[in-house]
Design a protein around this motif. Structure first.
Motif, mmCIF file in Angstrom:
data_model
loop_
_atom_site.group_PDB
_atom_site.id
_atom_site.type_symbol
_atom_site.label_atom_id
_atom_site.label_comp_id
_atom_site.label_asym_id
_atom_site.label_seq_id
_atom_site.Cartn_x
_atom_site.Cartn_y
_atom_site.Cartn_z
ATOM 1 N N PRO A 1 -88.172 60.247 78.938
ATOM 2 C CA PRO A 1 -88.437 60.579 77.535
ATOM 3 C C PRO A 1 -87.180 60.448 76.677
ATOM 4 O O PRO A 1 -86.087 60.810 77.101
ATOM 5 N N ASP B 1 -103.712 57.596 71.141
ATOM 6 C CA ASP B 1 -102.714 58.407 71.841
ATOM 7 C C ASP B 1 -103.326 59.331 72.885
ATOM 8 O O ASP B 1 -102.610 60.096 73.531
ATOM 9 N N GLY C 1 -97.089 69.718 68.995
ATOM 10 C CA GLY C 1 -95.939 68.825 69.016
ATOM 11 C C GLY C 1 -94.614 69.539 68.899
ATOM 12 O O GLY C 1 -93.566 68.888 68.792
ATOM 13 N N ALA D 1 -88.477 63.724 72.040
ATOM 14 C CA ALA D 1 -89.869 63.445 72.393
ATOM 15 C C ALA D 1 -90.598 64.732 72.764
ATOM 16 O O ALA D 1 -90.013 65.647 73.352
ATOM 17 N N THR D 2 -91.875 64.808 72.430
ATOM 18 C CA THR D 2 -92.676 66.001 72.742
ATOM 19 C C THR D 2 -94.027 65.641 73.350
ATOM 20 O O THR D 2 -94.909 66.493 73.442
ATOM 21 N N GLY D 3 -94.203 64.394 73.775
ATOM 22 C CA GLY D 3 -95.511 63.947 74.221
ATOM 23 C C GLY D 3 -95.719 63.988 75.718
ATOM 24 O O GLY D 3 -94.772 63.898 76.502
ATOM 25 N N TYR E 1 -99.741 58.524 79.752
ATOM 26 C CA TYR E 1 -100.647 58.692 78.618
ATOM 27 C C TYR E 1 -101.482 59.969 78.716
ATOM 28 O O TYR E 1 -102.462 60.137 77.993
ATOM 29 N N SER F 1 -97.961 67.146 73.119
ATOM 30 C CA SER F 1 -98.602 66.337 72.092
ATOM 31 C C SER F 1 -99.140 65.033 72.673
ATOM 32 O O SER F 1 -98.641 64.530 73.681
ATOM 33 N N SER G 1 -94.503 60.622 77.153
ATOM 34 C CA SER G 1 -93.218 60.111 76.663
ATOM 35 C C SER G 1 -92.360 59.483 77.747
ATOM 36 O O SER G 1 -91.566 58.582 77.478
ATOM 37 N N GLY H 1 -103.573 64.255 74.778
ATOM 38 C CA GLY H 1 -102.437 65.150 74.912
ATOM 39 C C GLY H 1 -102.784 66.263 75.886
ATOM 40 O O GLY H 1 -103.519 66.057 76.856
ATOM 41 N N SER I 1 -99.554 61.257 73.408
ATOM 42 C CA SER I 1 -98.619 60.133 73.327
ATOM 43 C C SER I 1 -98.895 59.160 74.455
ATOM 44 O O SER I 1 -99.369 59.545 75.523
ATOM 45 N N ASN J 1 -96.844 55.894 76.380
ATOM 46 C CA ASN J 1 -95.667 55.041 76.540
ATOM 47 C C ASN J 1 -95.817 54.288 77.850
ATOM 48 O O ASN J 1 -95.856 54.896 78.918
#
Length: 233
Positions: free
Chosen positions: A210, A15, A160, A214-216, A223, A199, A219, A18, A201, A203
């Motif tokens: 997002p 992941d 997160g 979602a908190t990434g 990345y 956080s 998201s 962050g 993540s 996608n």
């Protein structure tokens, strides 16, 4: 910019980092120093010897080592800047400050390349393009701090729960080739919109932004990659 493969390798996580980019650094300004070290480490892995240059991540912060605001545009020297294959990104700051770098080689202006010189939307030429446009900057469209909650506590938090704010993102390639108004510009390389949170993540599939809850950092399509600039060509 930093590739997904490189960020996964250095973070030790699928992941990525962050919003916490300290990379072993501690104390005041650790987030920026760690991000710079990430840039230098990735440059060295891609081209042995390149890590000896002075590298700066294109990131703003509310407080640097001296407690004062840090603006990304002031961290990266005066130019010119080139990609891994020697193609011009911009000759000077005036060419950088715009929706896309105005002086960039046509091959990369609308798809800024990673550390290997590969257009980042299609890092594996044998595979389809991926949705990875979101890039951490913490900056507004002039390359200066976007706001006090735009930097994941100055790049030291991967929380997160959104307690560290929502980091500001640029788009390494124009999303839908659209512009926008005010603080929302889907084509702007340094300041397009805010992330969902800090956080880690990843996608890479277009989901229209997002998803709820979602908190990434990735998201909305990304990345947690960062832009890296060498102070000398």
């Amino acid at each position: 910019m930093t590739s997904l493969a490189a960020m996964r390798e250095l973070s030790g996580s699928q992941d990525g980092f962050g919003g916490d980019l300290r990379f072993g650094e501690t104390g005041a300004g650790a987030g920026l120093r760690g991000a710079d070290k990430i840039c230098a480490t990735i440059a060295e892995k891609s081209m042995p010897g390149a890590g000896s240059k002075t590298w700066r991540a294109f990131l703003s912060a509310a407080a640097g080592e001296d407690g004062k605001q840090v603006d990304a545009i002031d961290r990266i020297g005066e130019g010119p800047w080139y990609d891994r294959l020697g193609r011009l990104v911009a000759s000077n700051k005036d060419e950088l400050i715009g929706e896309r770098p105005s002086g960039a080689d046509d091959a990369i202006a609308d798809d800024l390349p990673n550390e290997d010189g590969v257009p980042n939307q299609q890092p594996d030429p044998s595979q389809p393009k991926v949705d990875n446009h979101d890039t951490l900057t913490g900056s507004n469209q002039q390359g200066r701090l976007s706001g006090p909650t735009a930097t994941c506590n100055d790049w030291t938090s991967a929380s997160g729960d959104r307690s560290s704010g929502k980091p500001r993102l640029g788009h390494s390639w124009p999303r839908n080739f659209g512009g926008g108004g005010g603080d929302f510009n889907m084509a702007h390389w340094m300041s397009a919109h805010d992330a969902a949170g800090c956080s880690p993540s990843v996608n890479l599939v277009d989901a229209g932004g997002p998803q709820q809850g979602a908190t990434g950092v990735g998201s909305g399509g990304g990345y947690g990659g960062i832009y890296c600039f060498a102070l000398t060509p």
